[in-house]
Design a protein around this motif. Sequence first.
Motif, PDB file in Angstrom:
ATOM      1  N   GLU A 138      -3.414 -32.478  -3.592  1.00  0.00           N
ATOM      2  CA  GLU A 138      -3.361 -31.101  -4.404  1.00  0.00           C
ATOM      3  C   GLU A 138      -4.554 -30.887  -4.774  1.00  0.00           C
ATOM      4  N   SER A 139      -4.965 -29.736  -4.712  1.00  0.00           N
ATOM      5  CA  SER A 139      -6.166 -29.017  -5.191  1.00  0.00           C
ATOM      6  C   SER A 139      -6.252 -27.731  -6.127  1.00  0.00           C
ATOM      7  N   ASP A 140      -7.197 -27.655  -6.981  1.00  0.00           N
ATOM      8  CA  ASP A 140      -6.904 -26.777  -8.073  1.00  0.00           C
ATOM      9  C   ASP A 140      -8.166 -25.531  -7.707  1.00  0.00           C
ATOM     10  N   ILE A 141      -8.419 -25.545  -6.273  1.00  0.00           N
ATOM     11  CA  ILE A 141      -9.491 -24.376  -5.873  1.00  0.00           C
ATOM     12  C   ILE A 141      -8.788 -23.014  -6.636  1.00  0.00           C
ATOM     13  N   PRO A 142      -9.530 -22.352  -7.108  1.00  0.00           N
ATOM     14  CA  PRO A 142      -9.401 -20.986  -7.797  1.00  0.00           C
ATOM     15  C   PRO A 142      -8.787 -20.005  -6.591  1.00  0.00           C
ATOM     16  N   VAL A 143      -7.815 -19.315  -6.539  1.00  0.00           N
ATOM     17  CA  VAL A 143      -7.083 -18.470  -5.807  1.00  0.00           C
ATOM     18  C   VAL A 143      -6.675 -17.013  -6.697  1.00  0.00           C
ATOM     19  N   ALA A 144      -7.155 -15.883  -6.560  1.00  0.00           N
ATOM     20  CA  ALA A 144      -6.964 -14.842  -7.286  1.00  0.00           C
ATOM     21  C   ALA A 144      -6.111 -13.967  -6.624  1.00  0.00           C
ATOM     22  N   TRP A 145      -5.141 -13.137  -7.286  1.00  0.00           N
ATOM     23  CA  TRP A 145      -4.098 -12.200  -6.662  1.00  0.00           C
ATOM     24  C   TRP A 145      -4.112 -11.014  -7.099  1.00  0.00           C
ATOM     25  N   GLY A 146      -4.456 -10.201  -6.229  1.00  0.00           N
ATOM     26  CA  GLY A 146      -3.984  -8.611  -6.477  1.00  0.00           C
ATOM     27  C   GLY A 146      -5.544  -7.976  -7.024  1.00  0.00           C
ATOM     28  N   PRO A 147      -5.241  -6.722  -7.108  1.00  0.00           N
ATOM     29  CA  PRO A 147      -6.936  -6.014  -7.633  1.00  0.00           C
ATOM     30  C   PRO A 147      -6.977  -6.331  -9.010  1.00  0.00           C
ATOM     31  N   ASP A 148      -6.057  -7.079  -9.738  1.00  0.00           N
ATOM     32  CA  ASP A 148      -6.327  -7.462 -11.148  1.00  0.00           C
ATOM     33  C   ASP A 148      -7.267  -9.003 -11.278  1.00  0.00           C
TER      34      ASP A 148
ATOM     35  N   LEU B  31       6.162 -15.922   3.721  1.00  0.00           N
ATOM     36  CA  LEU B  31       4.890 -15.762   3.341  1.00  0.00           C
ATOM     37  C   LEU B  31       4.341 -14.212   2.823  1.00  0.00           C
ATOM     38  N   GLN B  32       3.739 -14.492   1.767  1.00  0.00           N
ATOM     39  CA  GLN B  32       3.322 -13.058   1.317  1.00  0.00           C
ATOM     40  C   GLN B  32       1.858 -13.187   1.034  1.00  0.00           C
ATOM     41  N   TRP B  33       0.908 -12.177   1.547  1.00  0.00           N
ATOM     42  CA  TRP B  33      -0.481 -12.285   1.620  1.00  0.00           C
ATOM     43  C   TRP B  33      -0.811 -10.899   0.924  1.00  0.00           C
ATOM     44  N   ASN B  34      -1.699 -11.407  -0.039  1.00  0.00           N
ATOM     45  CA  ASN B  34      -2.491 -10.046  -0.702  1.00  0.00           C
ATOM     46  C   ASN B  34      -4.016 -10.384  -0.740  1.00  0.00           C
ATOM     47  N   GLY B  35      -4.799  -9.345  -0.068  1.00  0.00           N
ATOM     48  CA  GLY B  35      -6.106  -9.361   0.149  1.00  0.00           C
ATOM     49  C   GLY B  35      -6.801  -8.157   0.196  1.00  0.00           C
ATOM     50  N   ILE B  36      -8.139  -8.209   1.024  1.00  0.00           N
ATOM     51  CA  ILE B  36      -9.075  -7.098   1.246  1.00  0.00           C
ATOM     52  C   ILE B  36      -9.155  -6.973   2.558  1.00  0.00           C
ATOM     53  N   LEU B  37      -8.816  -5.828   3.176  1.00  0.00           N
ATOM     54  CA  LEU B  37      -9.076  -5.427   4.516  1.00  0.00           C
ATOM     55  C   LEU B  37     -10.457  -5.137   4.738  1.00  0.00           C
ATOM     56  N   SER B  38     -11.201  -5.693   5.879  1.00  0.00           N
ATOM     57  CA  SER B  38     -12.445  -5.656   6.204  1.00  0.00           C
ATOM     58  C   SER B  38     -12.780  -4.066   6.485  1.00  0.00           C
ATOM     59  N   PRO B  39     -13.900  -3.598   5.922  1.00  0.00           N
ATOM     60  CA  PRO B  39     -14.069  -2.150   6.545  1.00  0.00           C
ATOM     61  C   PRO B  39     -14.210  -1.852   8.042  1.00  0.00           C
ATOM     62  N   THR B  40     -13.650  -0.791   8.487  1.00  0.00           N
ATOM     63  CA  THR B  40     -13.580  -0.778   9.931  1.00  0.00           C
ATOM     64  C   THR B  40     -13.900   0.777  10.159  1.00  0.00           C
ATOM     65  N   SER B  41     -14.546   1.058  11.322  1.00  0.00           N
ATOM     66  CA  SER B  41     -14.975   2.445  11.803  1.00  0.00           C
ATOM     67  C   SER B  41     -15.559   3.548  10.525  1.00  0.00           C
ATOM     68  N   GLY B  42     -16.130   2.628   9.602  1.00  0.00           N
ATOM     69  CA  GLY B  42     -16.796   3.650   8.504  1.00  0.00           C
ATOM     70  C   GLY B  42     -16.082   3.624   7.406  1.00  0.00           C
ATOM     71  N   GLU B  43     -14.950   2.879   7.394  1.00  0.00           N
ATOM     72  CA  GLU B  43     -13.849   3.297   6.381  1.00  0.00           C
ATOM     73  C   GLU B  43     -14.177   1.936   5.400  1.00  0.00           C
ATOM     74  N   PRO B  44     -14.076   2.356   4.076  1.00  0.00           N
ATOM     75  CA  PRO B  44     -14.372   1.178   3.172  1.00  0.00           C
ATOM     76  C   PRO B  44     -13.439  -0.197   2.907  1.00  0.00           C
ATOM     77  N   GLU B  45     -13.551  -0.924   2.433  1.00  0.00           N
ATOM     78  CA  GLU B  45     -12.581  -2.232   2.482  1.00  0.00           C
ATOM     79  C   GLU B  45     -11.635  -1.569   1.306  1.00  0.00           C
ATOM     80  N   LYS B  46     -10.325  -2.183   1.652  1.00  0.00           N
ATOM     81  CA  LYS B  46      -9.417  -1.836   0.717  1.00  0.00           C
ATOM     82  C   LYS B  46      -8.363  -3.017   0.495  1.00  0.00           C
ATOM     83  N   ALA B  47      -7.692  -2.920  -0.461  1.00  0.00           N
ATOM     84  CA  ALA B  47      -6.691  -3.982  -0.876  1.00  0.00           C
ATOM     85  C   ALA B  47      -5.367  -3.501  -0.051  1.00  0.00           C
ATOM     86  N   GLU B  48      -4.635  -4.622   0.279  1.00  0.00           N
ATOM     87  CA  GLU B  48      -3.483  -4.443   0.973  1.00  0.00           C
ATOM     88  C   GLU B  48      -2.689  -5.996   0.706  1.00  0.00           C
ATOM     89  N   SER B  49      -1.424  -5.805   0.953  1.00  0.00           N
ATOM     90  CA  SER B  49      -0.387  -7.026   1.269  1.00  0.00           C
ATOM     91  C   SER B  49       0.281  -6.798   2.374  1.00  0.00           C
TER      92      SER B  49
END
Length: 238
Positions: free
Chosen positions: A224-234, A165-183
């Motif tokens: 099977e569903s064609d629900i849109p899924v976006a990968w990465g910052p782009d 499994l590979q995940w790629n998404g946005i971490l929720s902001p914690t302790s005042g830090e902004p959200e950021k992308a990670e995988s």
Amino acid sequence: MDDWQDAAFSSRHMHNRVNRNGGRGGGKSKRNTFDVRKTFGSYECKCPAWHRINSESGSSDQHAVLELYRLTDNGQGVVGELSLPGVFQAAVILAASRKSLQGILSELEPVKPTEEDEKATESTNNTDGIAGSEQDEDSDEEEEPEPDRFETFEKNSFREPKFWLQWNGILSPTSGEPEKAESGLGYIIFPSNDCKKFKGTLNCASLEWKDVALSGHKIAPRSESDIPVAWGPDGVSV
């Protein structure tokens, strides 16, 4: 031997023969064959590491969910999304081997070419264009039919419901830090071919998660569903 003993003996042997061969007439039962479409659906998840963070933030009534929608275009992976409220929202890809996963990621996360690479590619394209036009004039063959993507997946997965499994998404902001992308990486194992539940692990460097437990059970199957899924910052479409 009495008639009842003879009947019981014959019945017992027939029962054992059926069980060993997977059905009358021998051979593997088709019902036991893994079908990747069985993985598609919604799974309610349990993740103690996530639950701990969620409880501390006072949002313990939320649910973690894994959604699996369809195969990747090349038929070697499963596309979905993983939601761990308060921690991260991520696109996920499941693949039956590390090699298959790397192949999918290479298409979603291509290495940006340098100026030298672009010049070399342009030169090659010019040469190929001349040769290609000559070949097009000579060849007028029909294209081969596109292979069935589900069959392609089964061949590459060895028909076993075990996935990287590979995940790629946005971490929720914690302790005042902004959200950021990670995988991060992980794995999932379905203990049976009906894919009604799974167990596995997740990794996340920022949260210092290393092989934290993740499990889930299916709450709703889907086609099977064609629900849109976006990968990465782009936001590359998967």
